[in-house]
Design a protein around this motif. Structure first.
Motif, PDB file in Angstrom:
ATOM      1  N   ALA A 195       0.832  -1.195  -0.066  1.00 43.73           N
ATOM      2  CA  ALA A 195       0.064   0.046  -0.272  1.00 43.73           C
ATOM      3  C   ALA A 195       0.864   1.366  -0.012  1.00 43.73           C
ATOM      4  CB  ALA A 195      -1.009   0.000   1.261  1.00 43.73           C
ATOM      5  N   VAL A 196       1.931   1.476   0.739  1.00 45.13           N
ATOM      6  CA  VAL A 196       2.933   2.310   0.800  1.00 45.13           C
ATOM      7  C   VAL A 196       3.367   2.781  -0.602  1.00 45.13           C
ATOM      8  CG1 VAL A 196       5.021   3.408   1.625  1.00 45.13           C
ATOM      9  CG2 VAL A 196       3.446   2.309   3.248  1.00 45.13           C
ATOM     10  N   MET A 197       3.862   1.630  -1.428  1.00 44.89           N
ATOM     11  CA  MET A 197       4.501   1.638  -2.593  1.00 44.89           C
ATOM     12  C   MET A 197       3.628   2.319  -3.453  1.00 44.89           C
ATOM     13  SD  MET A 197       6.938  -1.508  -3.391  1.00 44.89           S
ATOM     14  CE  MET A 197       5.704  -3.080  -2.430  1.00 44.89           C
ATOM     15  N   ILE A 198       2.227   1.896  -3.595  1.00 44.18           N
ATOM     16  CA  ILE A 198       1.086   2.296  -4.623  1.00 44.18           C
ATOM     17  C   ILE A 198       1.056   3.784  -4.203  1.00 44.18           C
ATOM     18  CG2 ILE A 198      -1.272   2.268  -5.164  1.00 44.18           C
ATOM     19  CD1 ILE A 198      -0.978  -0.913  -4.574  1.00 44.18           C
ATOM     20  N   PHE A 199       0.732   4.243  -2.957  1.00 43.72           N
ATOM     21  CA  PHE A 199       0.422   5.636  -2.852  1.00 43.72           C
ATOM     22  C   PHE A 199       1.423   6.522  -3.025  1.00 43.72           C
ATOM     23  CE2 PHE A 199      -3.674   3.531  -1.029  1.00 43.72           C
ATOM     24  CZ  PHE A 199      -4.725   4.422  -1.644  1.00 43.72           C
ATOM     25  N   ALA A 200       2.911   6.052  -2.592  1.00 45.67           N
ATOM     26  CA  ALA A 200       3.832   6.852  -2.683  1.00 45.67           C
ATOM     27  C   ALA A 200       3.943   7.360  -4.335  1.00 45.67           C
ATOM     28  CB  ALA A 200       5.188   6.211  -2.230  1.00 45.67           C
ATOM     29  N   ALA A 201       3.875   6.187  -4.809  1.00 48.07           N
ATOM     30  CA  ALA A 201       4.138   6.459  -6.577  1.00 48.07           C
ATOM     31  C   ALA A 201       3.135   7.634  -6.718  1.00 48.07           C
ATOM     32  CB  ALA A 201       3.924   5.075  -7.143  1.00 48.07           C
ATOM     33  N   LEU A 202       1.668   7.321  -6.421  1.00 51.49           N
ATOM     34  CA  LEU A 202       0.453   8.419  -7.078  1.00 51.49           C
ATOM     35  C   LEU A 202       0.894   9.437  -6.257  1.00 51.49           C
ATOM     36  CD1 LEU A 202      -2.242   5.942  -6.516  1.00 51.49           C
ATOM     37  CD2 LEU A 202      -1.665   6.612  -8.637  1.00 51.49           C
ATOM     38  N   PHE A 203       1.503   9.577  -5.065  1.00 51.14           N
ATOM     39  CA  PHE A 203       1.410  11.090  -4.642  1.00 51.14           C
ATOM     40  C   PHE A 203       2.434  11.952  -5.142  1.00 51.14           C
ATOM     41  CE2 PHE A 203       3.884  13.542  -1.128  1.00 51.14           C
ATOM     42  CZ  PHE A 203       3.151  14.495  -1.020  1.00 51.14           C
ATOM     43  N   TYR A 204       3.645  11.302  -5.258  1.00 49.26           N
ATOM     44  CA  TYR A 204       4.971  12.081  -5.672  1.00 49.26           C
ATOM     45  C   TYR A 204       4.738  12.511  -7.191  1.00 49.26           C
ATOM     46  CZ  TYR A 204       7.524  11.414  -1.456  1.00 49.26           C
ATOM     47  OH  TYR A 204       8.164  11.420  -0.276  1.00 49.26           O
ATOM     48  N   THR A 205       4.061  11.420  -8.017  1.00 52.34           N
ATOM     49  CA  THR A 205       3.983  11.879  -9.366  1.00 52.34           C
ATOM     50  C   THR A 205       2.982  13.138  -9.414  1.00 52.34           C
ATOM     51  OG1 THR A 205       2.540   9.971  -9.686  1.00 52.34           O
ATOM     52  CG2 THR A 205       4.799   9.833 -10.197  1.00 52.34           C
ATOM     53  N   HIS A 206       1.985  13.111  -8.727  1.00 50.71           N
ATOM     54  CA  HIS A 206       0.992  13.956  -8.826  1.00 50.71           C
ATOM     55  C   HIS A 206       1.597  15.363  -8.401  1.00 50.71           C
ATOM     56  CE1 HIS A 206      -2.132  11.221  -9.455  1.00 50.71           C
ATOM     57  NE2 HIS A 206      -3.069  12.232  -9.544  1.00 50.71           N
ATOM     58  N   LEU A 207       2.685  15.435  -7.570  1.00 54.96           N
ATOM     59  CA  LEU A 207       3.295  16.684  -6.989  1.00 54.96           C
ATOM     60  C   LEU A 207       3.834  17.619  -8.274  1.00 54.96           C
ATOM     61  CD1 LEU A 207       5.474  15.651  -3.959  1.00 54.96           C
ATOM     62  CD2 LEU A 207       3.278  17.198  -3.900  1.00 54.96           C
ATOM     63  N   GLU A 208       4.096  16.893  -9.063  1.00 52.79           N
ATOM     64  CA  GLU A 208       4.511  17.431 -10.478  1.00 52.79           C
ATOM     65  C   GLU A 208       3.532  18.237 -11.228  1.00 52.79           C
ATOM     66  OE1 GLU A 208       7.591  14.502 -11.800  1.00 52.79           O
ATOM     67  OE2 GLU A 208       8.957  15.941 -11.568  1.00 52.79           O
ATOM     68  N   HIS A 209       2.255  17.384 -11.379  1.00 54.96           N
ATOM     69  CA  HIS A 209       1.365  17.826 -12.549  1.00 54.96           C
ATOM     70  C   HIS A 209       0.007  17.574 -11.876  1.00 54.96           C
ATOM     71  CE1 HIS A 209       0.744  13.574 -13.288  1.00 54.96           C
ATOM     72  NE2 HIS A 209       2.085  13.563 -13.395  1.00 54.96           N
ATOM     73  N   GLY A 210      -0.207  17.420 -10.616  1.00 53.69           N
ATOM     74  CA  GLY A 210      -1.502  17.140 -10.200  1.00 53.69           C
ATOM     75  C   GLY A 210      -2.251  18.320  -9.487  1.00 53.69           C
ATOM     76  N   ASP A 211      -3.559  18.232  -9.532  1.00 48.08           N
ATOM     77  CA  ASP A 211      -4.199  19.634  -8.703  1.00 48.08           C
ATOM     78  C   ASP A 211      -4.045  19.425  -7.226  1.00 48.08           C
ATOM     79  OD1 ASP A 211      -7.018  18.426  -7.551  1.00 48.08           O
ATOM     80  OD2 ASP A 211      -6.505  17.273  -9.670  1.00 48.08           O
TER      81      ASP A 211
ATOM     82  N   TYR B  81      -6.264  19.469  -4.880  1.00 51.63           N
ATOM     83  CA  TYR B  81      -7.017  18.541  -3.907  1.00 51.63           C
ATOM     84  C   TYR B  81      -6.664  16.988  -3.914  1.00 51.63           C
ATOM     85  CZ  TYR B  81     -11.273  15.672  -3.063  1.00 51.63           C
ATOM     86  OH  TYR B  81     -12.100  14.767  -2.621  1.00 51.63           O
ATOM     87  N   HIS B  82      -6.139  16.568  -5.198  1.00 51.85           N
ATOM     88  CA  HIS B  82      -5.676  15.221  -5.106  1.00 51.85           C
ATOM     89  C   HIS B  82      -4.174  15.042  -4.344  1.00 51.85           C
ATOM     90  CE1 HIS B  82      -8.585  15.154  -8.770  1.00 51.85           C
ATOM     91  NE2 HIS B  82      -8.946  13.559  -8.159  1.00 51.85           N
ATOM     92  N   ILE B  83      -3.644  16.011  -4.433  1.00 53.45           N
ATOM     93  CA  ILE B  83      -2.352  16.187  -3.947  1.00 53.45           C
ATOM     94  C   ILE B  83      -2.624  15.730  -2.395  1.00 53.45           C
ATOM     95  CG2 ILE B  83      -0.275  17.199  -2.876  1.00 53.45           C
ATOM     96  CD1 ILE B  83      -0.302  18.526  -5.942  1.00 53.45           C
ATOM     97  N   ILE B  84      -3.552  16.528  -1.918  1.00 48.10           N
ATOM     98  CA  ILE B  84      -3.598  16.268  -0.373  1.00 48.10           C
ATOM     99  C   ILE B  84      -4.374  15.041  -0.061  1.00 48.10           C
ATOM    100  CG2 ILE B  84      -5.178  17.142   1.389  1.00 48.10           C
ATOM    101  CD1 ILE B  84      -4.815  20.107   0.259  1.00 48.10           C
ATOM    102  N   LEU B  85      -5.335  14.708  -0.916  1.00 47.79           N
ATOM    103  CA  LEU B  85      -5.919  13.404  -0.773  1.00 47.79           C
ATOM    104  C   LEU B  85      -4.942  12.205  -0.875  1.00 47.79           C
ATOM    105  CD1 LEU B  85      -8.623  11.901  -0.070  1.00 47.79           C
ATOM    106  CD2 LEU B  85      -8.830  11.788  -2.815  1.00 47.79           C
ATOM    107  N   LEU B  86      -4.121  12.295  -1.631  1.00 48.84           N
ATOM    108  CA  LEU B  86      -3.076  11.093  -1.827  1.00 48.84           C
ATOM    109  C   LEU B  86      -2.010  11.183  -0.503  1.00 48.84           C
ATOM    110  CD1 LEU B  86      -2.447  11.435  -5.617  1.00 48.84           C
ATOM    111  CD2 LEU B  86      -3.451   9.434  -4.308  1.00 48.84           C
ATOM    112  N   TYR B  87      -1.736  12.298   0.094  1.00 55.27           N
ATOM    113  CA  TYR B  87      -0.974  12.247   1.178  1.00 55.27           C
ATOM    114  C   TYR B  87      -1.461  11.945   2.308  1.00 55.27           C
ATOM    115  CZ  TYR B  87       2.703  14.617   4.055  1.00 55.27           C
ATOM    116  OH  TYR B  87       3.870  14.638   5.092  1.00 55.27           O
ATOM    117  N   LEU B  88      -2.777  12.249   2.545  1.00 54.96           N
ATOM    118  CA  LEU B  88      -3.503  11.603   3.640  1.00 54.96           C
ATOM    119  C   LEU B  88      -3.682  10.111   3.502  1.00 54.96           C
ATOM    120  CD1 LEU B  88      -6.380  13.932   4.211  1.00 54.96           C
ATOM    121  CD2 LEU B  88      -4.283  14.054   5.284  1.00 54.96           C
ATOM    122  N   CYS B  89      -3.948   9.487   2.451  1.00 52.37           N
ATOM    123  CA  CYS B  89      -3.847   8.166   1.972  1.00 52.37           C
ATOM    124  C   CYS B  89      -2.594   7.448   2.590  1.00 52.37           C
ATOM    125  CB  CYS B  89      -4.504   7.692   0.758  1.00 52.37           C
ATOM    126  SG  CYS B  89      -6.060   7.861   0.543  1.00 52.37           S
ATOM    127  N   LEU B  90      -1.378   8.307   2.053  1.00 58.49           N
ATOM    128  CA  LEU B  90      -0.081   7.638   2.189  1.00 58.49           C
ATOM    129  C   LEU B  90       0.195   7.657   3.607  1.00 58.49           C
ATOM    130  CD1 LEU B  90       2.549   6.866   0.998  1.00 58.49           C
ATOM    131  CD2 LEU B  90       3.201   9.268   0.756  1.00 58.49           C
TER     132      LEU B  90
END
Length: 424
Positions: free
Chosen positions: A315-331, A333-342
């Motif tokens: 789970a950490v691997m999945i959400f870490a990949a999603l969170f960090y990649t969204h930092l570069e081009h995500g909005d 709202y999704h960055i905050i949500l993914l960080y909370l999940c991580l």
């Protein structure tokens, strides 16, 4: 160890005081990193480039980690021979006093190079203290509560350690809201250190009311304390457990340092996040990590340490990949949500204590946990921030690759743990 199935009043009291003390010790230890940028500006000459000033600041932070094994091994040695309670109190004294002193330290403009030297000395003492605190707390609580509640109790205790980080984050947020940037640089940065030192001394007083663990009392009554040096027995007869414990600690280190402690600097300096928003995000992620620790502790008592770690690591691997990649081009709202999940998934670290307790027998448990945890934390914790800082020069989200590797190692370590220790 008691085989009752419920926590009685004494168990709850012990768990509460242990968690409170651990929270305050972690607060004292980590507030340094929240003010790393300010410390780099105030305690080093302005002729240094920002990169090297920050690297030196992280180096002093790392020094605290490098001295953890010394404190952990020495305290654990006497904890296995003389009792858990005495060393439990000593650790918080050695943390509270240096924290208080840091709050009054003169800066480079006053003392020159003596300023960073004194800061380094205080961090060394703090490293020795924290090296004894965490293994002592895990051992102390595990030997007080019923066997069927060890996972849940350690999940709560680890959540208490995360609470210390949350207190530091909230204090930093409050400071940023109450004072201007110039006021923070002039004097307000000292407030968190002074408050931490005072609260630590109060906790020292409260810990006087704790009782020695039933397990150690039984060992003492039967005169079964090791006649050998406890750490000698650990290294001679439990090498496999030490290696597994060190690898689990590597995962814990990554989840705490990279995903929580270092995140504000990454968000503010690399991605331009507002300081207040950054600490709000960090605080929310820590709360999620605390919830994750409790959930993981509960699940560990029912599903086993290895299963929980394997699921959590993935789970950490999945959400870490999603969170960090969204930092570069995500909005946002999704960055905050993914960080909370991580943050929630990183609560998997709540399983580490239960696994360590299971691997080492009672007469040398404190020493076994302390050596595995502190040596690993000294090596990994000491190099993590400089390494991630260096990786960021090549890729803004270089920290992601570090987390992915760490979680993958934790997954395979859990598989080894299941085969060798889960049902012993």
């Amino acid at each position: 160890m008691s085989f009752a199935t419920r926590l009685n009043y004494e168990d709850k009291r012990t768990l509460s005081l242990s968690s409170l003390g651990g929270a305050l010790e972690f607060y004292d230890f980590v507030i340094y990193i929240f003010y790393a940028k300010i410390i780099s500006d105030l305690f080093f000459p302005n002729t240094l480039s920002p990169f090297w000033a920050m690297l030196n600041t992280y180096g002093i932070f790392a020094a605290g980690y490098f001295f953890r094994p010394l404190g952990g091994i020495v305290m654990a040695h006497f904890g296995d021979l003389l009792g858990r309670k005495r060393l439990f109190s000593l650790s918080i004294l050695l943390m509270a006093l240096p924290t208080l002193i840091i709050g009054f330290l003169p800066t480079f403009s006053t003392l020159g190079y003596f300023a960073p030297v004194l800061l380094l000395f205080m961090r060394v003492i703090q490293g020795i203290a924290i090296g004894g605190e965490v293994p002592a707390a895990w051992t102390f609580v595990s030997e007080h509560v019923p066997t069927s509640k060890v996972g849940f109790a350690n999940g709560l205790l680890t959540a208490g350690l995360s609470l210390g980080i949350l207190l530091g984050s909230l204090m930093s947020l409050w400071i940023s809201l109450q004072f201007s940037e110039s006021q923070i640089y002039q004097w307000a940065w000292r407030i968190p250190f002074i408050c931490g030192g005072i609260l630590g001394l109060i906790t020292l007083y409260l810990r006087q009311f704790l009782k020695e663990t039933p397990v150690f009392q039984a060992i003492e009554a039967q005169q079964k304390q090791s006649r050998q040096i406890p750490i000698q027995q650990v290294l001679h007869h439990h090498k496999g457990a030490v290696i597994v414990g060190m690898l689990f600690t590597w995962f814990l280190t990554g989840c705490v340092i990279v995903l929580i402690l270092a995140m504000p600097n990454l968000l503010m300096t690399t991605f331009g996040f507002d300081r207040t928003l950054t600490f709000e995000m960090q605080s929310a992620a820590i709360v999620m990590q605390m919830i994750g620790c409790v959930v993981v502790g509960y699940a560990t008592d029912r599903l086993g340490c290895s299963t929980v770690m394997m699921v959590g690591a993935v789970a950490v691997m999945i959400f870490a990949a999603l969170f960090y990649t969204h930092l570069e081009h995500g909005d946002l709202y999704h960055i905050i949500l993914l960080y909370l999940c991580l943050g929630f998934c990183s609560g998997t670290v709540g399983m580490v204590a239960s696994g360590m307790v299971k691997m080492f027998p009672a007469p040398i448990r404190f020493s076994g946990i302390s050596f595995s945890y502190n040596v690993s934390y000294a090596i990994i914790g000491g190099v993590t921030l400089p390494l991630v800082h260096w990786l960021s020069r090549f890729n803004p989200i270089g920290a992601m690759y570090y987390i992915l590797v760490t979680a993958a190692v934790a997954f395979f370590t859990a598989w080894i743990f299941k085969a060798k220790y889960e049902y012993e």
